[in-house]
Design a protein around this motif. Structure first.
Motif, PDB file in Angstrom:
ATOM      1  N   ALA A 141       0.844  -1.205   0.000  1.00 40.37           N
ATOM      2  CA  ALA A 141       0.000   0.000   0.000  1.00 40.37           C
ATOM      3  C   ALA A 141       0.872   1.246   0.000  1.00 40.37           C
ATOM      4  O   ALA A 141       0.589   2.226  -0.692  1.00 40.37           O
ATOM      5  CB  ALA A 141      -0.922  -0.014   1.217  1.00 40.37           C
ATOM      6  N   PHE A 142       1.985   1.192   0.753  1.00 39.83           N
ATOM      7  CA  PHE A 142       2.914   2.320   0.826  1.00 39.83           C
ATOM      8  C   PHE A 142       3.513   2.585  -0.557  1.00 39.83           C
ATOM      9  O   PHE A 142       3.555   3.722  -1.028  1.00 39.83           O
ATOM     10  CB  PHE A 142       4.016   2.000   1.849  1.00 39.83           C
ATOM     11  CG  PHE A 142       5.142   2.986   1.865  1.00 39.83           C
ATOM     12  CD1 PHE A 142       4.981   4.223   2.492  1.00 39.83           C
ATOM     13  CD2 PHE A 142       6.348   2.687   1.254  1.00 39.83           C
ATOM     14  CE1 PHE A 142       6.013   5.138   2.500  1.00 39.83           C
ATOM     15  CE2 PHE A 142       7.391   3.605   1.256  1.00 39.83           C
ATOM     16  CZ  PHE A 142       7.228   4.832   1.880  1.00 39.83           C
ATOM     17  N   VAL A 143       3.955   1.515  -1.226  1.00 37.59           N
ATOM     18  CA  VAL A 143       4.562   1.653  -2.560  1.00 37.59           C
ATOM     19  C   VAL A 143       3.538   2.216  -3.547  1.00 37.59           C
ATOM     20  O   VAL A 143       3.850   3.098  -4.346  1.00 37.59           O
ATOM     21  CB  VAL A 143       5.110   0.283  -3.040  1.00 37.59           C
ATOM     22  CG1 VAL A 143       5.513   0.333  -4.504  1.00 37.59           C
ATOM     23  CG2 VAL A 143       6.288  -0.142  -2.175  1.00 37.59           C
ATOM     24  N   GLU A 144       2.295   1.731  -3.443  1.00 40.00           N
ATOM     25  CA  GLU A 144       1.253   2.211  -4.360  1.00 40.00           C
ATOM     26  C   GLU A 144       0.943   3.687  -4.138  1.00 40.00           C
ATOM     27  O   GLU A 144       0.762   4.440  -5.086  1.00 40.00           O
ATOM     28  CB  GLU A 144      -0.021   1.359  -4.205  1.00 40.00           C
ATOM     29  CG  GLU A 144       0.026   0.108  -5.070  1.00 40.00           C
ATOM     30  CD  GLU A 144      -0.924  -0.971  -4.581  1.00 40.00           C
ATOM     31  OE1 GLU A 144      -1.903  -0.646  -3.891  1.00 40.00           O
ATOM     32  OE2 GLU A 144      -0.665  -2.155  -4.895  1.00 40.00           O
ATOM     33  N   ALA A 192       1.462   6.669  -6.833  1.00 41.99           N
ATOM     34  CA  ALA A 192       0.358   7.558  -7.217  1.00 41.99           C
ATOM     35  C   ALA A 192       0.753   9.013  -6.999  1.00 41.99           C
ATOM     36  O   ALA A 192       0.457   9.876  -7.822  1.00 41.99           O
ATOM     37  CB  ALA A 192      -0.885   7.208  -6.400  1.00 41.99           C
ATOM     38  N   ARG A 193       1.464   9.259  -5.864  1.00 42.97           N
ATOM     39  CA  ARG A 193       1.878  10.624  -5.557  1.00 42.97           C
ATOM     40  C   ARG A 193       2.867  11.133  -6.606  1.00 42.97           C
ATOM     41  O   ARG A 193       2.770  12.244  -7.099  1.00 42.97           O
ATOM     42  CB  ARG A 193       2.514  10.640  -4.160  1.00 42.97           C
ATOM     43  CG  ARG A 193       2.378  11.967  -3.463  1.00 42.97           C
ATOM     44  CD  ARG A 193       2.673  11.858  -1.980  1.00 42.97           C
ATOM     45  NE  ARG A 193       3.899  11.146  -1.698  1.00 42.97           N
ATOM     46  CZ  ARG A 193       4.005  10.176  -0.777  1.00 42.97           C
ATOM     47  NH1 ARG A 193       2.965   9.820  -0.082  1.00 42.97           N
ATOM     48  NH2 ARG A 193       5.159   9.586  -0.569  1.00 42.97           N
ATOM     49  N   ASN A 194       3.819  10.258  -6.968  1.00 48.44           N
ATOM     50  CA  ASN A 194       4.815  10.641  -7.970  1.00 48.44           C
ATOM     51  C   ASN A 194       4.162  10.901  -9.317  1.00 48.44           C
ATOM     52  O   ASN A 194       4.527  11.841 -10.023  1.00 48.44           O
ATOM     53  CB  ASN A 194       5.892   9.557  -8.102  1.00 48.44           C
ATOM     54  CG  ASN A 194       6.781   9.524  -6.875  1.00 48.44           C
ATOM     55  OD1 ASN A 194       6.764  10.463  -6.064  1.00 48.44           O
ATOM     56  ND2 ASN A 194       7.545   8.455  -6.723  1.00 48.44           N
ATOM     57  N   ALA A 195       3.186  10.064  -9.660  1.00 47.01           N
ATOM     58  CA  ALA A 195       2.485  10.217 -10.941  1.00 47.01           C
ATOM     59  C   ALA A 195       1.732  11.544 -10.956  1.00 47.01           C
ATOM     60  O   ALA A 195       1.717  12.268 -11.959  1.00 47.01           O
ATOM     61  CB  ALA A 195       1.523   9.057 -11.167  1.00 47.01           C
ATOM     62  N   ALA A 196       1.116  11.872  -9.794  1.00 44.73           N
ATOM     63  CA  ALA A 196       0.361  13.118  -9.703  1.00 44.73           C
ATOM     64  C   ALA A 196       1.300  14.309  -9.833  1.00 44.73           C
ATOM     65  O   ALA A 196       0.988  15.318 -10.490  1.00 44.73           O
ATOM     66  CB  ALA A 196      -0.382  13.174  -8.364  1.00 44.73           C
ATOM     67  N   ARG A 197       2.501  14.169  -9.211  1.00 38.51           N
ATOM     68  CA  ARG A 197       3.489  15.251  -9.296  1.00 38.51           C
ATOM     69  C   ARG A 197       3.949  15.471 -10.743  1.00 38.51           C
ATOM     70  O   ARG A 197       4.058  16.585 -11.217  1.00 38.51           O
ATOM     71  CB  ARG A 197       4.707  14.902  -8.442  1.00 38.51           C
ATOM     72  CG  ARG A 197       4.631  15.552  -7.095  1.00 38.51           C
ATOM     73  CD  ARG A 197       5.976  15.510  -6.399  1.00 38.51           C
ATOM     74  NE  ARG A 197       5.707  15.354  -4.982  1.00 38.51           N
ATOM     75  CZ  ARG A 197       6.163  14.371  -4.238  1.00 38.51           C
ATOM     76  NH1 ARG A 197       6.979  13.474  -4.739  1.00 38.51           N
ATOM     77  NH2 ARG A 197       5.849  14.295  -2.971  1.00 38.51           N
ATOM     78  N   ARG A 198       4.209  14.323 -11.412  1.00 34.76           N
ATOM     79  CA  ARG A 198       4.670  14.408 -12.812  1.00 34.76           C
ATOM     80  C   ARG A 198       3.599  15.079 -13.673  1.00 34.76           C
ATOM     81  O   ARG A 198       3.891  15.899 -14.527  1.00 34.76           O
ATOM     82  CB  ARG A 198       4.990  13.011 -13.354  1.00 34.76           C
ATOM     83  CG  ARG A 198       6.435  12.600 -13.127  1.00 34.76           C
ATOM     84  CD  ARG A 198       6.834  11.434 -14.006  1.00 34.76           C
ATOM     85  NE  ARG A 198       5.945  10.280 -13.854  1.00 34.76           N
ATOM     86  CZ  ARG A 198       6.070   9.373 -12.874  1.00 34.76           C
ATOM     87  NH1 ARG A 198       7.040   9.456 -12.009  1.00 34.76           N
ATOM     88  NH2 ARG A 198       5.223   8.378 -12.787  1.00 34.76           N
ATOM     89  N   ALA A 199       2.338  14.706 -13.405  1.00 40.83           N
ATOM     90  CA  ALA A 199       1.231  15.244 -14.194  1.00 40.83           C
ATOM     91  C   ALA A 199       1.095  16.745 -13.976  1.00 40.83           C
ATOM     92  O   ALA A 199       0.721  17.497 -14.890  1.00 40.83           O
ATOM     93  CB  ALA A 199      -0.055  14.533 -13.841  1.00 40.83           C
ATOM     94  N   ALA A 200       1.438  17.191 -12.741  1.00 44.77           N
ATOM     95  CA  ALA A 200       1.258  18.600 -12.396  1.00 44.77           C
ATOM     96  C   ALA A 200       2.385  19.474 -12.949  1.00 44.77           C
ATOM     97  O   ALA A 200       2.203  20.662 -13.175  1.00 44.77           O
ATOM     98  CB  ALA A 200       1.161  18.749 -10.880  1.00 44.77           C
ATOM     99  N   SER A 201       3.559  18.860 -13.155  1.00 40.57           N
ATOM    100  CA  SER A 201       4.724  19.679 -13.554  1.00 40.57           C
ATOM    101  C   SER A 201       4.813  19.837 -15.070  1.00 40.57           C
ATOM    102  O   SER A 201       4.136  19.195 -15.817  1.00 40.57           O
ATOM    103  CB  SER A 201       6.004  19.061 -13.005  1.00 40.57           C
ATOM    104  OG  SER A 201       6.192  17.791 -13.589  1.00 40.57           O
TER     105      SER A 201
END
Ligand SMILES: [Zn+2]
Length: 195
Positions: free
Chosen positions: A179-182, A186-195
């Motif tokens: 769950a931690f890895v997921e 997800a957080r990294n993907a959201a960051r990439r999407a935002a930048s």
């Protein structure tokens, strides 16, 4: 396993289901590979059976009962796990042929195994144990671990019967790690999407 033992009548059910369970590292240990293995398991549970007295059909029967019970017990552990329909159907097919009957011996009405081979009687006794356990509410505490690689049976003695893993330190920790890895992914993907 760090969980409490199941009550005595359900012990046999738990022990049969746990003649196989998976490892977190992959694969699993099969303890019923041959009729002789099944004979040994019967002897370990107080039923004297010679190795050569057990047939391959009886081994197949025991494995079908085992996987049917695993499918039943998985339903006691929320809806996360897919239902093993074929295993449940097979168990429903097997049960009527095991010759259970209502006995009034000692004025204790209950389901008892009829005559049959030792293995068949043992399987019948095992299934019969579910009925009183369903009444005293212990049956629903016997569960199959939610971890898909494990699938071991455990007895959930917790106050609110909310346990989902056979062991917090193994399967519970593996699920938390996943769950931690997921979440991080997800957080990294959201960051990439935002930048
Ligand atoms: Zn587990």
């Amino acid at each position: 396993m760090s969980r409490a033992d199941a009550p005595e009548t359900l012990d046999l059910v738990q022990d049969l289901v746990n003649t196989w369970f998976g490892r977190l590292s992959g694969g699993g240990d099969e303890h019923l590979r041959s009729p002789a293995d099944l004979a040994r398991w019967c002897r370990e549970h107080g039923v004297p059976v010679a190795d050569e007295a057990v047939t391959t059909d009886e081994l197949e029967l025991a494995l079908d009962v085992r996987e049917g019970l695993r499918a039943v017990l998985a339903r006691h552990n929320d809806a996360v796990q897919p239902v093993d329909g074929p295993a449940l159907d097979r168990l429903e097919e097997i049960a009527p042929g095991l010759g259970l009957h209502v006995s009034f011996a000692d004025d204790q009405p209950g389901l008892r195994a009829q005559d049959g081979t030792s293995v068949r009687r043992m399987m019948a006794t095992l299934l019969a144990a579910a009925v009183p356990a369903a009444h005293d509410r212990t049956w629903h505490r016997l569960k199959v671990c939610r971890e898909p690689r494990c699938r071991a049976a455990f007895y959930d003695a917790s106050r609110n019967a909310s346990g989902v893993w056979c062991s917090m330190s193994a399967c519970g920790a593996a699920a938390k790690q996943r769950a931690f890895v997921e979440r991080r992914r997800a957080r990294n993907a959201a960051r990439r999407a935002a930048s």
